[in-house]
Design an enzyme around this catalytic site. Structure first.
Site, PDB file in Angstrom:
ATOM      1  N   HIS A  62       0.847  -0.960   0.056  1.00 47.07           N
ATOM      2  CA  HIS A  62      -0.130  -0.208   0.461  1.00 47.07           C
ATOM      3  C   HIS A  62       0.950   1.283   0.323  1.00 47.07           C
ATOM      4  CE1 HIS A  62      -3.947  -2.050   1.855  1.00 47.07           C
ATOM      5  NE2 HIS A  62      -3.680  -1.768   0.563  1.00 47.07           N
ATOM      6  N   ASP A  64       1.490   4.264   1.441  1.00 47.15           N
ATOM      7  CA  ASP A  64       1.811   4.671   2.734  1.00 47.15           C
ATOM      8  C   ASP A  64       2.727   4.047   2.978  1.00 47.15           C
ATOM      9  OD1 ASP A  64      -0.476   2.802   3.015  1.00 47.15           O
ATOM     10  OD2 ASP A  64      -0.087   2.850   5.290  1.00 47.15           O
ATOM     11  N   HIS A  65       3.417   2.666   3.112  1.00 48.91           N
ATOM     12  CA  HIS A  65       5.050   1.916   3.049  1.00 48.91           C
ATOM     13  C   HIS A  65       5.775   1.716   1.721  1.00 48.91           C
ATOM     14  CE1 HIS A  65       2.246  -0.227   6.879  1.00 48.91           C
ATOM     15  NE2 HIS A  65       0.896   0.723   6.014  1.00 48.91           N
ATOM     16  N   HIS A 137      -4.714  -8.643   5.384  1.00 44.60           N
ATOM     17  CA  HIS A 137      -4.197  -7.790   5.166  1.00 44.60           C
ATOM     18  C   HIS A 137      -5.714  -7.212   3.898  1.00 44.60           C
ATOM     19  CE1 HIS A 137      -4.292  -3.393   5.263  1.00 44.60           C
ATOM     20  NE2 HIS A 137      -2.931  -3.359   4.745  1.00 44.60           N
ATOM     21  N   ASP A 208       0.219  -3.633   8.419  1.00 49.04           N
ATOM     22  CA  ASP A 208      -0.896  -3.441   8.868  1.00 49.04           C
ATOM     23  C   ASP A 208      -1.597  -5.016   8.262  1.00 49.04           C
ATOM     24  OD1 ASP A 208      -0.498  -0.661   7.924  1.00 49.04           O
ATOM     25  OD2 ASP A 208      -1.443  -0.986   6.530  1.00 49.04           O
ATOM     26  N   HIS A 266       1.188   2.755  13.242  1.00 50.36           N
ATOM     27  CA  HIS A 266      -0.086   2.794  12.061  1.00 50.36           C
ATOM     28  C   HIS A 266      -1.289   3.032  13.360  1.00 50.36           C
ATOM     29  CE1 HIS A 266      -2.126   1.969   8.591  1.00 50.36           C
ATOM     30  NE2 HIS A 266      -0.812   1.708   7.916  1.00 50.36           N
TER      31      HIS A 266
HETATM   32 ZN   LIG Z   1      -0.757   1.276   6.235  1.00 48.34          ZN
HETATM   33 ZN   LIG Z   2      -2.408  -1.174   4.628  1.00 47.70          ZN
END
Ligand SMILES: [Zn+2]
Ligand SMILES: [Zn+2]
Length: 305
Positions: A62, A64-65, A137, A208, A266
């Site tokens: 994702h 944001d990672h 996830h 996550d 997170h």
């Molecule tokens: Zn995330």
């Molecule tokens: Zn994620």
């Protein structure tokens, strides 16, 4: 030394106080990153964590990672880095990272080795393994558990001396667990001069995830569990929908695993400043030490006795 520096602790989007996900793990001679969200390189500078990264472990892809890896690796190249760098992640690591990292005009001055890893695989690094474990996830995802090698038991030079072992290289041979033969023909076994081996440290980082049995297994007896805590009790439905965890759920995982210390990270932006309730909620399911990660927070994991 085993030191974690939290470089980013926000979910999905950064806030004034929190960067996107990134975690620096310094263990002896190696520096690792777990995830590399946008802005990670600036956080490394800000918190003095160092740029000598030898490997990056991604939990999932994702945005944001992982988006911070593009800029960070370009910077390393501009700084004339020559040592190779290993990058590990779940599928589609190979295709995605190839496109992301090698698109653009400049070539890297160092080799980037991309490794696509499946749950259950182990990555061997200096003095430790990184175990990839399944997480739960919305996309292929992994947690990472760092497990140090067993340490040799304490060495007693006075016992070696009493057995007639001359000071010098034979001490080292015994400490490595090998039997030696003295010039007179007498053998000395390592257990005569060494205490029982001691366990190494272990740290599990989920990325996550929903709470899961695989995390419990990977974090069994861990010195430290770093767990997804995107939400609090009031949003447990949202945690289920978006495949994240609440503080209370993270606490229950830590309790089942028998972890010593739980760090929640997170965070959704609504807990940016109001994170204290998350500690209280986790404490209702977990009696060990609980912290909510803040950007720049450093956690040293001590050697077990
Ligand atoms: Zn995330
Ligand atoms: Zn994620």
């Amino acid at each position: 030394m085993l030191r974690l520096t939290f470089l980013g602790t926000a979910a999905a989007q950064p806030t004034l106080r929190r960067n996107l996900t990134g975690l620096a793990v310094r263990r002896e001679r190696e520096l690792y990153l777990v995830d590399c969200g946008e802005g990670t390189q600036r956080q490394l500078i800000h918190y003095g964590a160092g740029f000598d990264v030898s490997a990056i472990f991604f939990t999932h892809f994702h945005a944001d990672h992982y988006l911070g890896a593009i800029g960070f690796l370009r910077t390393l190249s501009m700084q004339e880095r020559h040592e190779p760098l290993d990058v590990y992640g779940p599928r589609p690591a190979r295709s995605l990272l190839k496109t992301m990292l090698f698109t653009g005009a400049e070539r890297f001055h160092f080799e980037i080795r991309i490794h696509e890893v499946a749950p259950g695989e182990r990555v061997r690094r200096d003095g430790c393994d990184w175990l990839a474990f399944a997480t739960d996830h919305r996309t292929p995802s992994l947690g990472w558990a760092l497990r140090e090698d067993v340490r040799p038991g304490r060495f007693h030079p006075e016992r070696a001396e009493a057995l007639g072992v001359p000071k010098g290289p034979l001490y080292g041979t015994l400490q490595r667990g090998e039997t030696i033969t003295l010039p007179g023909g007498r053998t000395v076994r390592p257990e005569e001069v060494l205490e029982a081996p001691r366990r190494g440290r272990s740290v599990a980082v989920t990325g996550d995830t929903r709470p899961s049995q695989a995390t419990v297994d990977a974090a069994r007896g861990a010195d430290l569990l770093v767990h997804d805590c995107t939400f609090g009790d009031a949003e447990s439905d949202r945690a289920r929908e978006t495949m994240h965890s609440t503080a209370r759920e993270a606490g229950a995982v830590a309790r089942e695993a028998g972890a010593a210390h739980l760090v929640l990270t997170h965070l959704s932006s609504r807990y940016d400043r109001e994170w204290q309730p998350l500690v209280e909620q986790a404490r209702e399911t977990f009696s060990g030490r609980v912290d909510v990660a803040q950007d720049g927070m450093v956690v040293e994991v001590p050697l077990p006795e």
